[in-house]
Write a protein that holds these residues in place. Structure first.
Motif, PDB file in Angstrom:
ATOM      1  N   UNK A   1      35.155  31.352  26.550  1.00  0.00           N
ATOM      2  CA  UNK A   1      35.655  30.079  27.702  1.00  0.00           C
ATOM      3  C   UNK A   1      36.072  31.496  28.510  1.00  0.00           C
ATOM      4  N   UNK A   2      35.919  30.624  29.651  1.00  0.00           N
ATOM      5  CA  UNK A   2      36.654  31.328  30.939  1.00  0.00           C
ATOM      6  C   UNK A   2      38.392  31.579  30.551  1.00  0.00           C
ATOM      7  N   UNK A   3      39.328  30.721  30.677  1.00  0.00           N
ATOM      8  CA  UNK A   3      40.266  31.080  30.282  1.00  0.00           C
ATOM      9  C   UNK A   3      40.470  31.683  29.640  1.00  0.00           C
ATOM     10  N   UNK A   4      40.054  32.750  28.161  1.00  0.00           N
ATOM     11  CA  UNK A   4      39.697  33.416  27.567  1.00  0.00           C
ATOM     12  C   UNK A   4      39.796  34.632  27.964  1.00  0.00           C
ATOM     13  N   UNK A   5      39.035  34.630  28.492  1.00  0.00           N
ATOM     14  CA  UNK A   5      38.268  35.652  29.296  1.00  0.00           C
ATOM     15  C   UNK A   5      39.121  36.390  30.767  1.00  0.00           C
ATOM     16  N   UNK A   6      39.042  35.375  31.225  1.00  0.00           N
ATOM     17  CA  UNK A   6      40.640  35.410  31.642  1.00  0.00           C
ATOM     18  C   UNK A   6      41.773  37.052  31.404  1.00  0.00           C
ATOM     19  N   UNK A   7      42.443  36.257  30.517  1.00  0.00           N
ATOM     20  CA  UNK A   7      43.646  36.171  29.575  1.00  0.00           C
ATOM     21  C   UNK A   7      43.628  37.766  29.085  1.00  0.00           C
ATOM     22  N   UNK A   8      41.949  37.874  28.272  1.00  0.00           N
ATOM     23  CA  UNK A   8      42.060  39.459  27.807  1.00  0.00           C
ATOM     24  C   UNK A   8      41.868  39.988  28.542  1.00  0.00           C
ATOM     25  N   UNK A   9      41.340  39.857  29.919  1.00  0.00           N
ATOM     26  CA  UNK A   9      41.058  40.855  31.344  1.00  0.00           C
ATOM     27  C   UNK A   9      42.283  41.365  31.624  1.00  0.00           C
ATOM     28  N   UNK A  10      43.745  40.420  31.563  1.00  0.00           N
ATOM     29  CA  UNK A  10      44.509  40.732  32.029  1.00  0.00           C
ATOM     30  C   UNK A  10      45.589  41.732  30.845  1.00  0.00           C
ATOM     31  N   UNK A  11      45.094  41.137  29.658  1.00  0.00           N
ATOM     32  CA  UNK A  11      45.672  42.397  28.164  1.00  0.00           C
ATOM     33  C   UNK A  11      45.039  43.789  28.218  1.00  0.00           C
ATOM     34  N   UNK A  12      43.738  43.324  28.837  1.00  0.00           N
ATOM     35  CA  UNK A  12      42.859  45.257  28.907  1.00  0.00           C
ATOM     36  C   UNK A  12      44.174  45.313  30.433  1.00  0.00           C
ATOM     37  N   UNK A  13      43.693  45.313  31.289  1.00  0.00           N
ATOM     38  CA  UNK A  13      44.714  45.452  32.721  1.00  0.00           C
ATOM     39  C   UNK A  13      45.820  45.644  32.217  1.00  0.00           C
ATOM     40  N   UNK A  14      47.169  45.375  31.362  1.00  0.00           N
ATOM     41  CA  UNK A  14      48.462  45.700  31.482  1.00  0.00           C
ATOM     42  C   UNK A  14      48.555  47.295  29.958  1.00  0.00           C
ATOM     43  N   UNK A  15      47.648  46.967  28.912  1.00  0.00           N
ATOM     44  CA  UNK A  15      47.868  48.068  28.139  1.00  0.00           C
ATOM     45  C   UNK A  15      47.355  49.428  28.809  1.00  0.00           C
ATOM     46  N   UNK A  16      45.584  49.020  30.330  1.00  0.00           N
ATOM     47  CA  UNK A  16      45.612  50.433  30.212  1.00  0.00           C
ATOM     48  C   UNK A  16      46.569  50.771  31.197  1.00  0.00           C
ATOM     49  N   UNK A  17      47.223  49.324  31.922  1.00  0.00           N
ATOM     50  CA  UNK A  17      48.892  50.231  33.301  1.00  0.00           C
ATOM     51  C   UNK A  17      49.775  50.871  32.224  1.00  0.00           C
ATOM     52  N   UNK A  18      49.829  50.949  30.629  1.00  0.00           N
ATOM     53  CA  UNK A  18      51.167  51.649  30.329  1.00  0.00           C
ATOM     54  C   UNK A  18      50.064  52.491  29.245  1.00  0.00           C
ATOM     55  N   UNK A  19      48.939  53.011  29.010  1.00  0.00           N
ATOM     56  CA  UNK A  19      48.702  53.421  28.760  1.00  0.00           C
ATOM     57  C   UNK A  19      48.787  55.478  29.413  1.00  0.00           C
ATOM     58  N   UNK A  20      48.236  56.776  28.397  1.00  0.00           N
ATOM     59  CA  UNK A  20      48.526  57.762  28.902  1.00  0.00           C
ATOM     60  C   UNK A  20      47.326  58.282  30.081  1.00  0.00           C
ATOM     61  N   UNK A  21      47.585  58.459  30.684  1.00  0.00           N
ATOM     62  CA  UNK A  21      45.647  58.907  31.528  1.00  0.00           C
ATOM     63  C   UNK A  21      45.023  59.832  30.349  1.00  0.00           C
ATOM     64  N   UNK A  22      43.772  60.142  30.762  1.00  0.00           N
ATOM     65  CA  UNK A  22      42.372  60.382  29.989  1.00  0.00           C
ATOM     66  C   UNK A  22      43.085  61.664  29.559  1.00  0.00           C
ATOM     67  N   UNK A  23      43.622  62.610  30.590  1.00  0.00           N
ATOM     68  CA  UNK A  23      44.172  64.278  29.988  1.00  0.00           C
ATOM     69  C   UNK A  23      44.681  64.543  29.419  1.00  0.00           C
TER      70      UNK A  23
END
Length: 280
Positions: free
Chosen positions: A245-267
């Motif tokens: 469902x679009x609402x579910x996909x939107x939620x998980x895209x936001x979750x990905x944005x948040x966890x990638x925002x706090x994660x360490x860089x690749x190196x």
């Protein structure tokens, strides 16, 4: 077309998307069937994936539903006309159906992203790690079941040769020992080896990161050929759940944005994993 004895998640998804087009057009099943000149039962069977649908019928449905999204229509046509049996069909009746649906999802994905908090992502696991995880499964699996499921998971990893893969892994998952220190060390070295592939990216969320409340559900986000066909596989306590469902996909895209925002860089993440290896 004859009714299917087995309906895969992908076939079911095609039916769901055709139903969404009808509902966006404001048509009931009866109204749509009358406009198409078919029995309502046939339309219903198509929308639940019980019977297949031709490319011509998909385009006809899209026209009747006034869908002018050409990319979406062609993506649905492609789904409808798939005839080749995937490698995962060799394992039907040997592993749970959900495993087959996941392998099919990964095979057709344009890109894969995942967040894992308790285990190394399945596509990055070593054979020893996989066997240890399945050995600890409750209820207990037989030696034959462990062997089959291990072979199946290793076969799934072939997808990394052709699809972009981005994983965010919490430090907890890196430190959990499914077996002993030797297996754990080999597993971390394997993750580092996989990150040398240009299409594989691994980033780490360390314990001491600020402004992070955590994510309670590990998941895989599979990009489809168009955004409307993206899919999330959420790892719930009762098994995997496919969400579209679009609402579910939107939620998980936001979750990905948040966890990638706090994660360490690749190196930084590679260096972090190197330090964990040295501590073992």
């Amino acid at each position: 077309m004859p009714a299917r004895s087995v309906i895969t998640a992908r076939q079911e998804r095609l039916g769901v998307e055709l139903r969404k087009l009808r509902e966006r057009a404001g048509l009931s099943g009866r109204e749509a069937a009358r406009a198409l000149g078919i029995a309502e039962t046939k339309l219903s069977s198509t929308e639940v994936g019980r019977v297949g649908v031709s490319a011509e019928r998909v385009r006809h449905l899209a026209g009747e539903y006034a869908c002018d999204d050409a990319e979406l229509v062609e993506a649905l046509v492609s789904m409808a006309t798939e005839r080749e049996r995937g490698w995962w069909e060799e394992f039907r009746e040997l592993v749970p159906t959900g495993y087959l649906d996941l392998a099919e999802l990964e095979h057709h994905a344009a890109a894969l992203r995942t967040y894992q908090s308790m285990h190394i992502p399945a596509l990055l696991q070593t054979e020893e790690q996989i066997k240890a995880i399945f050995t600890a499964t409750v209820p207990k699996l037989s030696a034959e079941e462990i062997d089959v499921r291990t072979r199946f998971r290793l076969r799934r990893q072939d997808v990394l040769g052709g699809v972009g893969y981005r994983a965010v892994i919490h430090e907890a998952a890196l430190r959990v020992r499914a077996a002993d220190a030797k297996v754990a060390r080999h597993q971390l070295l394997h993750v580092l080896e996989q990150t040398e592939r240009p299409q594989v990216t691994v980033r780490v969320v360390p314990f001491d990161v600020d402004n992070y409340a955590g994510v309670d559900t590990p998941f895989v986000y599979a990009n489809g050929p168009v955004p409307q066909l993206d899919t999330v596989l959420a790892d719930t306590p009762h098994g995997g759940a496919f969400l579209d469902a679009e609402a579910q996909l939107s939620r998980y895209r936001e979750v990905l944005r948040k966890v990638e925002g706090v994660a360490l860089g690749v190196v930084e993440s590679r260096n972090f994993i190197h330090r964990l290896v040295q501590q073992m």
